[in-house]
Design a protein around this motif. Sequence first.
Motif, PDB file in Angstrom:
ATOM      1  N   ASP A   1      -6.609   5.814  -8.993  1.00  0.00           N
ATOM      2  CA  ASP A   1      -6.468   5.635 -10.440  1.00  0.00           C
ATOM      3  C   ASP A   1      -6.412   4.156 -10.806  1.00  0.00           C
ATOM      4  OD1 ASP A   1      -6.492   8.335 -10.954  1.00  0.00           O
ATOM      5  OD2 ASP A   1      -4.310   8.546 -10.969  1.00  0.00           O
ATOM      6  N   ARG A   2      -5.875   3.355  -9.905  1.00  0.00           N
ATOM      7  CA  ARG A   2      -5.740   1.926 -10.179  1.00  0.00           C
ATOM      8  C   ARG A   2      -7.031   1.141  -9.915  1.00  0.00           C
ATOM      9  NH1 ARG A   2      -0.232  -0.464  -7.464  1.00  0.00           N
ATOM     10  NH2 ARG A   2       0.911   1.495  -7.230  1.00  0.00           N
ATOM     11  N   VAL A   3      -7.700   1.453  -8.808  1.00  0.00           N
ATOM     12  CA  VAL A   3      -8.782   0.552  -8.364  1.00  0.00           C
ATOM     13  C   VAL A   3     -10.186   1.057  -8.677  1.00  0.00           C
ATOM     14  CG1 VAL A   3      -7.324  -0.338  -6.504  1.00  0.00           C
ATOM     15  CG2 VAL A   3      -8.902   1.558  -6.017  1.00  0.00           C
ATOM     16  N   ALA A   4     -10.355   2.350  -8.958  1.00  0.00           N
ATOM     17  CA  ALA A   4     -11.700   2.865  -9.239  1.00  0.00           C
ATOM     18  C   ALA A   4     -12.013   2.747 -10.729  1.00  0.00           C
ATOM     19  CB  ALA A   4     -11.806   4.322  -8.796  1.00  0.00           C
TER      20      ALA A   4
ATOM     21  N   ILE B   1       0.840  -1.206   0.000  1.00  0.00           N
ATOM     22  CA  ILE B   1       0.000   0.000   0.000  1.00  0.00           C
ATOM     23  C   ILE B   1       0.867   1.246   0.000  1.00  0.00           C
ATOM     24  CG2 ILE B   1      -1.686   1.328   1.346  1.00  0.00           C
ATOM     25  CD1 ILE B   1      -2.845  -1.317   2.322  1.00  0.00           C
ATOM     26  N   ALA B   2       1.970   1.215   0.718  1.00  0.00           N
ATOM     27  CA  ALA B   2       2.843   2.386   0.836  1.00  0.00           C
ATOM     28  C   ALA B   2       3.558   2.733  -0.460  1.00  0.00           C
ATOM     29  CB  ALA B   2       3.870   2.165   1.945  1.00  0.00           C
ATOM     30  N   ASP B   3       3.444   1.865  -1.476  1.00  0.00           N
ATOM     31  CA  ASP B   3       4.108   2.143  -2.753  1.00  0.00           C
ATOM     32  C   ASP B   3       3.498   3.325  -3.489  1.00  0.00           C
ATOM     33  OD1 ASP B   3       5.968   0.149  -2.481  1.00  0.00           O
ATOM     34  OD2 ASP B   3       4.813  -1.351  -3.600  1.00  0.00           O
ATOM     35  N   ASP B   4       2.263   3.730  -3.128  1.00  0.00           N
ATOM     36  CA  ASP B   4       1.599   4.813  -3.857  1.00  0.00           C
ATOM     37  C   ASP B   4       0.766   5.633  -2.886  1.00  0.00           C
ATOM     38  OD1 ASP B   4       0.892   6.388  -6.025  1.00  0.00           O
ATOM     39  OD2 ASP B   4       0.305   4.665  -7.271  1.00  0.00           O
ATOM     40  N   ASP B   5       0.383   6.848  -3.319  1.00  0.00           N
ATOM     41  CA  ASP B   5      -0.492   7.671  -2.485  1.00  0.00           C
ATOM     42  C   ASP B   5      -1.944   7.380  -2.831  1.00  0.00           C
ATOM     43  OD1 ASP B   5      -0.931   8.946  -4.910  1.00  0.00           O
ATOM     44  OD2 ASP B   5       0.111  10.790  -4.352  1.00  0.00           O
ATOM     45  N   LEU B   6      -2.868   8.081  -2.154  1.00  0.00           N
ATOM     46  CA  LEU B   6      -4.287   7.789  -2.341  1.00  0.00           C
ATOM     47  C   LEU B   6      -4.724   8.029  -3.782  1.00  0.00           C
ATOM     48  CD1 LEU B   6      -7.010   6.981  -1.173  1.00  0.00           C
ATOM     49  CD2 LEU B   6      -7.360   9.359  -0.490  1.00  0.00           C
TER      50      LEU B   6
END
Length: 486
Positions: A156-159, A146-151
């Motif tokens: 952008d990836r999951v929505a 999770i820490a690899d990216d910000d919110l």
Amino acid sequence: MNDQRRRGRPGKPYRRPKKDPVRILAFEALRAVDERDAYANLVLPPLLRKARESEGFDTRDAALATELVYGTLRRQGTYDAIIAACVDRPLREVDPPVLDVLGLGAHQLLGTRIPTHAAVSATVELARVVLGDGRAKFVNAVLRRIADDDLDGWLDRVAPPYDEDPEDHLAVVHSHPRWIVSALWDALGAPPAVAGGGGSAGIEDLLEADNERPEVTLVARPGRCTTDELLETLGEEAGLPGRWSPYAVRLADGGEPGALDAVREGRAGVQDEGSQLVALSLANAPLDGDDSRWLDGCAGPGGKAALLGALAAERGAALLAAEKQPHRARLVARALDGNPGPYQVITADGTRPPWRSGTFDRVLMDVPCTGLGALRRRPEARWRRRPEDLDGFAPLQRALLREALGAVRVGGVVAYATCSPHLAETRAVVDDVLKGRGGTAPGAEWIDARPLMPGVPALGAGPDVQLWPHLHGTDAMYLALLRRTG
């Protein structure tokens, strides 16, 4: 356990997990919400009181624990989507306590300013304490992904893209179940089919408002306390006048209401401005003839009854407060204790009332509902409610409104109120009752409620009123005012 097991592998000394009282308390609150269907706003205060006494919690500790609990609950849908992308199994196969720890870690990483290394290490330590070393390793691996990216990067990836599925996109981005997004959008009057790609501003503002910490609002009960008294006690930095209600005071710093003498003595109380406006609108609705008998037919837990009782007392009127559940009736009695005018609290079912038809001049019926208008205060409710719950409330809401119209005299006024903007719980209920669907009711006509909320903007086309968190800073209260005509 032998020494070798207790100390770990040879060459690697055993390290006792560090207990973090703040995060352990947050975890305990989340477990209570999940296991016992408890509400965070009821679970958290006693846990914090105990922690102040036993752990020496200070204001900062309490604030962090509160943020962790409410932030994790509000953003649960978003965090679940992100966690699901970081594990190799369906979330339903992950133990709920593990998911709670992962949610706390995700919120610290993506929803707070806690440094990444501190968020990961503190959450892994929590996992060691409450889950054990084995599952702590799993937590550590997931949080590092999770820490690899910000919110924003994760969204952008999951929505899903908005132009492909606007409701599902908003559900993930703003952490609401899809069916609630659809219902709120319908209630706002701009569903996706109409709004298209450029019509999401209203619904996005509303969904985001649901995820913000609401202000604490007080009510100065007339004849017992004044807003000037509350503002003077709080001081300029801590207290602000209400936006719409003449009896409202807002706590600017989110302070502790129970520290105020007026609140402890019952002369003032905690009450959202939307609820105050509902009570005031009923009290100020034009009425010909006698005005001495008021009824609150679903009075628990007593906030509106206390304000109505104080307003009735100023006019020499008497209030009858009825509540079906005995424990809630006791809360009503406590809220009304010390009211300067005549009142009575009874345990009674509003669908099978003990009073005679045509007894009252003013009647409030604030009916049980899904509570979708108070998601700011009870964020866990969005994950518990299901569309089929509407079918369970529908007969009760209609029965209560029919009985309210029967309880009021000809020419008297009924206020139908609910803390939900769902159309099936608001206008549909009133329309069905007035048209006699599902049962006969006395004749009634609409009263335009908008002039009874002077200064409040964006009240729609009327005659009923729907308040909104993003437009009015209140819960999403609905109000319909009806006059009995026959």
